[in-house]
Write a protein that holds these residues in place. Structure first.
Motif, short mmCIF file in Angstrom:
data_model
loop_
_atom_site.label_atom_id
_atom_site.label_comp_id
_atom_site.label_asym_id
_atom_site.label_seq_id
_atom_site.Cartn_x
_atom_site.Cartn_y
_atom_site.Cartn_z
N ASN A 1 2.08 9.03 -6.44
CA ASN A 1 2.60 10.40 -6.29
C ASN A 1 3.68 10.69 -7.33
OD1 ASN A 1 0.93 10.54 -4.14
ND2 ASN A 1 2.54 10.37 -2.57
N GLN B 1 1.12 4.00 -2.96
CA GLN B 1 0.83 5.42 -2.78
C GLN B 1 1.98 6.29 -3.31
OE1 GLN B 1 -2.17 6.68 -1.78
NE2 GLN B 1 -1.15 8.50 -2.60
N GLU C 1 0.84 -1.21 0.00
CA GLU C 1 0.00 0.00 0.00
C GLU C 1 0.88 1.26 0.00
OE1 GLU C 1 -3.00 1.22 3.24
OE2 GLU C 1 -3.47 -0.85 2.66
N SER D 1 -3.89 6.32 -10.79
CA SER D 1 -4.02 5.02 -10.15
C SER D 1 -4.10 3.91 -11.19
CB SER D 1 -5.24 5.00 -9.24
OG SER D 1 -6.33 5.45 -9.99
#
Ligand code: PEP
Ligand code: MN
Length: 368
Positions: free
Chosen positions: A345, A341, A337, A362
């Protein structure tokens, strides 16, 4: 802020005694039962802040004489709760050794300031319980008010935080807040009030052991000669004998030692860990570099092919590898996770000049 120890260097600091001073006999009996149990301070509430009116609100000033007798007859030092300036003046008058500020008082800066003002110019030790709500700054603020009044012998008491609804604890421990306090103020003694955290006898010992394992400087425990007949906090109090039994089961592990063999082995492991951490960061940075490259390729070719299969396969492969290497599935999920993330970014930066019709960040991850 710098603090001086409230207690000498003996560890752990042990505070025990009834929730409330009820009668002179009850206080003296509790003290007699605790005198030979290694206790540093006898506690007993003289003014009791009660949630609902009609509950026992403490015996008030006459009880201070009983605490004075405890000192004279057992040699134990004594502590009680002060909630306003008047309490503070009374306690100074009767020679109470250490004051504590209760959780319901710490929440109110007016009250804390009033007590700090009353104590200015004295060197009385004060223990500050955390506020009932998990507000770290409010706790620190109370310490600051006392510190600004010139007091230095200040310690903190962690007694947990109220919550609504059923829980194993009367007040949720939320240990991290006490740990944060220890880390921010290394010279501050932090004591764990296990009785108010637990609210019941059966989990006192395990909670006290947990406090020891987290390197708390000491414990506060409510002890009553006849707990079932106590006028307040009946369910959490234990007898002096039960207190002695519990304390004998607790294991206090040393924070560190001077043993050269220990120090050398620790040093070896730590430098290896430092080297591995450096390598890990380097590897993750390399991985991110590839993620950015993929972002650029897709942007260049205007490709928006969703590949959920890729992500699923990646997750499964990592979980399998994790299992083989004795890493828990929970850890692997968290790790994935976090990497996910950060990848989003990083790709976002690449495709910042996004045009309509291009894939969302995503989705891009799914292709990496
Ligand atoms: C107490 O120590 O008896 C007491 C009232 O505690 P707290 O302020 O933690 O609720
Ligand atoms: Mn109590």
């Amino acid at each position: 802020m710098t603090f001086q120890p409230v207690f000498d260097l003996k560890r752990p600091i042990l505070i025990a005694g009834p929730c409330s001073a009820e009668t002179e006999e009850q206080v003296l009996t509790a003290a007699a039962g605790l005198k030979d149990q290694g206790v540093d301070l006898l506690r007993a509430g003289i003014w009791k802040p009660r949630t609902r009116p009609g509950a026992f609100e403490g015996v008030g000033t006459p009880g201070l004489k009983w605490l004075k007798r405890v000192k004279e007859e057992t040699g134990l030092a004594v502590t009680t709760e002060v909630a306003n300036a008047q309490h503070a003046y009374e306690c100074l008058k009767y020679g109470i050794d250490v004051f504590w500020i209760g959780a319901r008082t710490t929440v109110n800066p007016f009250s804390v300031q009033e007590i700090a003002d009353a104590l200015e110019g004295t060197d009385i030790p004060v223990l500050v319980k955390n506020p009932v709500n998990p507000d770290y700054k409010l706790w620190v603020g109370a310490l600051e008010r006392l510190h600004k009044a010139g007091l230095r012998r200040i310690a903190a008491i962690h007694r947990g935080f109220s919550s609504y609804g059923d829980s194993k604890y009367r007040n949720l421990p939320r240990w991290q807040m006490a740990i944060d306090l220890m880390q921010e103020f290394p010279g501050l003694e932090v004591i764990c009030d296990v009785s108010h955290i637990c609210g019941r006898r059966d989990i006192l010992a395990e909670t006290a052991q947990k406090a020891y394992d987290l390197n708390f400087d000491g414990l506060m425990v409510e002890v009553h000669p006849d707990p079932d007949k106590a006028w307040s906090d009946t369910a959490q109090q234990i007898t002096p004998a039960q207190y002695g039994d519990m304390m004998r089961t607790l294991v206090r592990r040393a924070v560190t030692t001077d043993d050269p063999d220990f120090l050398a082995r620790m040093e070896n492991c730590r430098s290896e860990i430092d080297a591995l951490d450096e390598e890990l960061i380097h590897l993750i940075a390399q991985r991110m570099q590839l993620v950015r490259e993929i972002g650029a390729i897709k942007k260049d070719k205007n490709v928006a092919v969703l590949q959920p299969e890729r992500f699923r396969a990646l997750r499964e492969a990592l979980q399998r590898r994790g299992e083989k290497n004795e890493l828990s599935p929970e850890f692997i999920s968290l790790f994935l996770e976090a990497v996910h993330q950060e990848s989003i970014n990083q790709q976002e930066q690449i495709i910042n000049a996004n045009t309509a019709g291009q894939p969302a960040p995503s989705d891009l991850w799914l292709n990496d």
